[in-house]
Design a protein around this motif. Structure first.
Motif, mmCIF file in Angstrom:
data_model
loop_
_atom_site.group_PDB
_atom_site.id
_atom_site.type_symbol
_atom_site.label_atom_id
_atom_site.label_comp_id
_atom_site.label_asym_id
_atom_site.label_seq_id
_atom_site.Cartn_x
_atom_site.Cartn_y
_atom_site.Cartn_z
ATOM 1 N N ARG A 45 0.823 -1.214 0.000
ATOM 2 C CA ARG A 45 0.000 0.000 0.000
ATOM 3 C C ARG A 45 0.861 1.269 0.000
ATOM 4 O O ARG A 45 0.595 2.213 -0.727
ATOM 5 N N ASP B 270 11.091 1.696 6.440
ATOM 6 C CA ASP B 270 10.457 0.368 6.470
ATOM 7 C C ASP B 270 11.463 -0.590 7.086
ATOM 8 O O ASP B 270 12.657 -0.475 6.832
ATOM 9 N N ASN C 55 11.911 -1.351 14.730
ATOM 10 C CA ASN C 55 10.503 -0.951 14.703
ATOM 11 C C ASN C 55 10.277 0.510 15.087
ATOM 12 O O ASN C 55 9.238 1.081 14.755
ATOM 13 N N TRP D 252 -1.785 -2.541 11.228
ATOM 14 C CA TRP D 252 -2.756 -1.786 12.035
ATOM 15 C C TRP D 252 -2.241 -1.396 13.411
ATOM 16 O O TRP D 252 -2.534 -0.300 13.897
ATOM 17 N N HIS E 51 -0.576 1.971 13.617
ATOM 18 C CA HIS E 51 -1.184 3.186 13.055
ATOM 19 C C HIS E 51 -1.292 4.335 14.057
ATOM 20 O O HIS E 51 -0.823 5.440 13.801
ATOM 21 N N VAL F 60 -6.098 2.965 6.702
ATOM 22 C CA VAL F 60 -7.258 2.467 7.435
ATOM 23 C C VAL F 60 -7.001 1.054 7.935
ATOM 24 O O VAL F 60 -6.263 0.325 7.306
ATOM 25 N N ASN G 13 -9.826 5.875 1.101
ATOM 26 C CA ASN G 13 -9.946 6.117 -0.338
ATOM 27 C C ASN G 13 -11.363 5.896 -0.871
ATOM 28 O O ASN G 13 -11.763 6.529 -1.846
ATOM 29 N N SER H 279 3.790 -9.915 3.696
ATOM 30 C CA SER H 279 2.792 -8.864 3.478
ATOM 31 C C SER H 279 1.656 -9.008 4.505
ATOM 32 O O SER H 279 1.926 -9.264 5.656
ATOM 33 N N GLU H 280 0.413 -8.859 4.081
ATOM 34 C CA GLU H 280 -0.661 -8.756 5.078
ATOM 35 C C GLU H 280 -0.829 -10.031 5.906
ATOM 36 O O GLU H 280 -1.274 -9.976 7.049
ATOM 37 N N TRP I 23 0.611 -10.079 9.433
ATOM 38 C CA TRP I 23 0.054 -9.365 10.585
ATOM 39 C C TRP I 23 -1.477 -9.378 10.639
ATOM 40 O O TRP I 23 -2.062 -9.416 11.706
HETATM 41 N N1 LIG Z 1 -7.128 1.830 1.585
HETATM 42 C C1 LIG Z 1 -6.905 0.717 0.911
HETATM 43 O O1 LIG Z 1 -7.523 0.454 -0.118
HETATM 44 C C2 LIG Z 1 -5.876 -0.236 1.427
HETATM 45 C C3 LIG Z 1 -5.415 -1.283 0.619
HETATM 46 C C4 LIG Z 1 -4.426 -2.106 1.140
HETATM 47 C C5 LIG Z 1 -3.941 -1.921 2.409
HETATM 48 N N2 LIG Z 1 -4.424 -0.901 3.169
HETATM 49 C C6 LIG Z 1 -3.905 -0.646 4.517
HETATM 50 O O2 LIG Z 1 -2.546 -0.218 4.391
HETATM 51 C C7 LIG Z 1 -1.779 -0.707 5.476
HETATM 52 C C8 LIG Z 1 -0.587 -1.483 4.942
HETATM 53 O O3 LIG Z 1 -1.054 -2.579 4.183
HETATM 54 P P1 LIG Z 1 -0.119 -3.308 3.110
HETATM 55 O O4 LIG Z 1 -1.028 -4.126 2.244
HETATM 56 O O5 LIG Z 1 0.806 -2.360 2.475
HETATM 57 O O6 LIG Z 1 0.684 -4.285 4.082
HETATM 58 P P2 LIG Z 1 2.183 -4.747 3.895
HETATM 59 O O7 LIG Z 1 2.390 -5.798 4.923
HETATM 60 O O8 LIG Z 1 2.422 -5.084 2.455
HETATM 61 O O9 LIG Z 1 3.037 -3.450 4.244
HETATM 62 C C9 LIG Z 1 3.284 -2.995 5.555
HETATM 63 C C10 LIG Z 1 4.727 -2.501 5.596
HETATM 64 O O10 LIG Z 1 4.990 -1.931 6.874
HETATM 65 C C11 LIG Z 1 6.303 -2.292 7.252
HETATM 66 N N3 LIG Z 1 6.448 -2.162 8.695
HETATM 67 C C12 LIG Z 1 5.947 -2.963 9.669
HETATM 68 N N4 LIG Z 1 6.274 -2.475 10.879
HETATM 69 C C13 LIG Z 1 6.982 -1.338 10.664
HETATM 70 C C14 LIG Z 1 7.620 -0.407 11.522
HETATM 71 N N5 LIG Z 1 7.554 -0.500 12.865
HETATM 72 N N6 LIG Z 1 8.301 0.630 10.967
HETATM 73 C C15 LIG Z 1 8.383 0.752 9.619
HETATM 74 N N7 LIG Z 1 7.803 -0.120 8.749
HETATM 75 C C16 LIG Z 1 7.112 -1.149 9.280
HETATM 76 C C17 LIG Z 1 6.448 -3.721 6.741
HETATM 77 O O11 LIG Z 1 7.804 -4.112 6.633
HETATM 78 C C18 LIG Z 1 5.732 -3.649 5.407
HETATM 79 O O12 LIG Z 1 6.604 -3.352 4.342
HETATM 80 C C19 LIG Z 1 -2.744 -1.522 6.313
HETATM 81 O O13 LIG Z 1 -3.225 -0.735 7.330
HETATM 82 C C20 LIG Z 1 -3.871 -1.880 5.378
HETATM 83 O O14 LIG Z 1 -5.083 -2.062 6.037
HETATM 84 C C21 LIG Z 1 -5.380 -0.060 2.702
#
Ligand SMILES: NC(=O)c1ccc[n+]([C@@H]2O[C@H](COP(=O)([O-])OP(=O)(O)OC[C@H]3O[C@@H](n4cnc5c(N)ncnc54)[C@H](O)[C@@H]3O)[C@@H](O)[C@H]2O)c1
Length: 452
Positions: free
Chosen positions: A47, A68, A96, A117, A120, A138, A166, A223-224, A227
């Motif tokens: 994302r 990241d 982290n 999440w 956040h 979100v 979004n 990825s998701e 977590w």
């Molecule tokens: N609005 C939308 O349509 C939509 C779509 C997809 C995901 N999301 C949201 O976006 C967020 C991320 O989802 P994603 O699919 O990218 O997940 P993801 O697991 O692909 O990405 C999360 C990233 O965060 C990094 N991370 C974890 N802990 C961290 C920390 N302490 N410091 C720095 N980086 C850290 C991970 O290494 C990873 O690269 C979630 O909250 C998800 O619900 C929203």
């Protein structure tokens, strides 16, 4: 952490500690006209990378820092930044909490947070404390305490945050909002919405490919699945309410003349994830022994102060085509997304549905009319362009965003409240009033502009 960085110092803000009334514009930004907004990205997974690509296409933004904990994701992000012709950003992610060092930078005005999440609220709160305009993916919060944290930190610091919902910017949603604003549906009465998305292929993978293969999660997933699945294992709650409730909340002016009063939630049994593991990994796979807590279909009914009801459905563990299941119903008629149909008394043939298309075209929102052409490639059918555009434009002016801390708190509160209600056999749960009474006089955001 150094407090009150340049962005805020320059912004002539009254200072830390005052309680600022909702909907106020917190001072005039001191950024020079034409100066680029300096953005830090926290979390560049799937994302975050999507957001990164959208901001890299803008001439008014410079990505000055990325963070990241996964070095592969940093490499991918650096590659995109280099290809976009931008200078190499500062890099964080040693552990982290390295994001806190990113927040110390003077050359970061705003941050986009797209992490799992549980990070956040913590990251958004720290960003506001550091004076960085914060955008968070979100849902924004997991517990009631976290919901209050967002509101309290915003009020204490005067720094803004935006929940990056979004779906509020989807073309049909904005056209329906336009119809609501023009009173086509009449006085609003009832809504349906939710998150109905078969996520089994996201919640499990093989640790190498994000989607579709394997039945691993947690430390063995990527990825998701690394977590998100843990929430399904341990929480019987609507853990992802905002895609549905965000657009509805805007239509019925939640926190701005209306508010969520109470909810009841009920959950079905949980069989979907177990069945998927058995089907894909065999009945002897260790994960087949797990007992998932999250009911496959969770139904929440919210009552609002203005007498509407909103049914919110969370349905992510069973086979089904995607639908957010919107219905917007008023005194004159209704829209139903499932079936793409509209009925307006006196305008539609009596007792017959109209194809929604003609109505949606007629009430196409000014934003989509203006930017639809460039938005379409931005992700999720174009809505990702608009949510980032609203964030960047609000941050540039350092003004309250369209979707603020009160919205983030009220929408995210559905998670802990639904959990409590389910635990207590559907017992009603009251929403706190995150505006502390100010919802009665806060004015709705001007959603009908063609800027953001
Ligand atoms: N609005 C939308 O349509 C939509 C779509 C997809 C995901 N999301 C949201 O976006 C967020 C991320 O989802 P994603 O699919 O990218 O997940 P993801 O697991 O692909 O990405 C999360 C990233 O965060 C990094 N991370 C974890 N802990 C961290 C920390 N302490 N410091 C720095 N980086 C850290 C991970 O290494 C990873 O690269 C979630 O909250 C998800 O619900 C929203």
């Amino acid at each position: 952490m150094k407090s009150r960085r340049n962005f805020i110092k320059k912004s002539a803000i009254a200072g830390v500690g005052i309680t600022i009334m909702p909907n106020l514009t917190f001072g005039i930004t001191g950024r020079n006209k034409g100066e680029k907004l300096k953005v830090g990205m926290i979390g560049v997974g799937l994302r975050g990378t999507n957001h990164l690509n959208n901001v890299l296409q803008r001439k008014d933004v410079l990505v000055t820092a990325i963070c990241d904990i996964d070095s592969n994701r940093i490499s991918i992000a650096l590659d995109y930044i280099e290809k976009a012709g931008q200078p190499k950003p500062a890099i964080f992610g040693k552990n982290n909490f390295d994001y806190k060092n990113l927040l110390e930078l003077d050359n970061v005005d705003a941050v986009i947070i797209a992490t799992p999440w549980l990070w956040h609220t913590r990251m958004t709160k720290d960003a506001m404390l550091a004076g960085k305009y914060a955008g968070v993916e979100v849902s924004a919060s997991n517990t009631m305490e976290e919901c209050w944290d967002l509101v309290n930190t915003h009020e204490q610091t005067g720094t803004h945050m935006m929940i990056l919902e979004n779906v509020n910017y989807r073309r049909d949603i904005l056209a329906i909002l336009n119809m609501v604003k023009q009173d086509v549906f009449g006085e609003l009465v009832h809504f349906r919405c939710g998150y109905q998305h078969d996520l089994r292929f996201v919640k499990f993978n093989d640790g190498k490919t994000a989607y579709g293969k394997g039945v691993e999660f947690g430390e063995k997933g990527i990825s998701e699945s690394a977590w998100r699945t843990q929430h399904s294992l341990l929480r019987n709650a609507d853990v992802y309410p905002t895609h549905g409730v965000g657009p509805v909340a805007t239509m019925c002016n939640i926190n701005r003349g209306n508010r969520f009063l109470s909810l009841t939630s009920n959950a079905t049994k949980a069989i979907g994830l177990h069945n998927y593991i058995v089907k894909k990994g065999g009945k002897n796979h260790p994960n087949a022994k797990l007992k998932f807590k999250q009911g496959d279909v969770i139904t929440t009914t919210i009552e609002t102060a203005n007498g509407e009801t909103i049914i919110v459905t969370h349905d992510c563990n069973l086979p089904r085509p995607y639908s957010l299941g919107f219905r917007v119903q008023g005194a004159n008629g209704l829209w139903e997304k499932d079936g793409d149909r509209i009925y307006i008394e006196g305008q539609s043939e009596p007792h017959r549905w109209d194809d929604a298309k003609n109505w949606l075209d007629k009430y196409d929102h000014p934003l989509w009319k203006k930017y639809g052409g460039i938005a379409t490639g931005a992700g999720h059918g174009g809505m990702d362009f608009f949510v980032i555009n609203a964030f960047i434009e609000s941050a540039k002016q350092n003004i309250a965003p369209p979707l603020d801390a009160y919205d983030a708190a009220a929408w995210s509160a559905i998670t802990p409240l639904s959990e409590l209600s389910i635990e207590n056999n559907g017992e009603p749960q009251d929403f706190p009033d995150f505006t502390r009474g100010n919802w009665i006089k806060r004015k709705p955001y001007n959603w009908m502009k063609d800027s953001f």
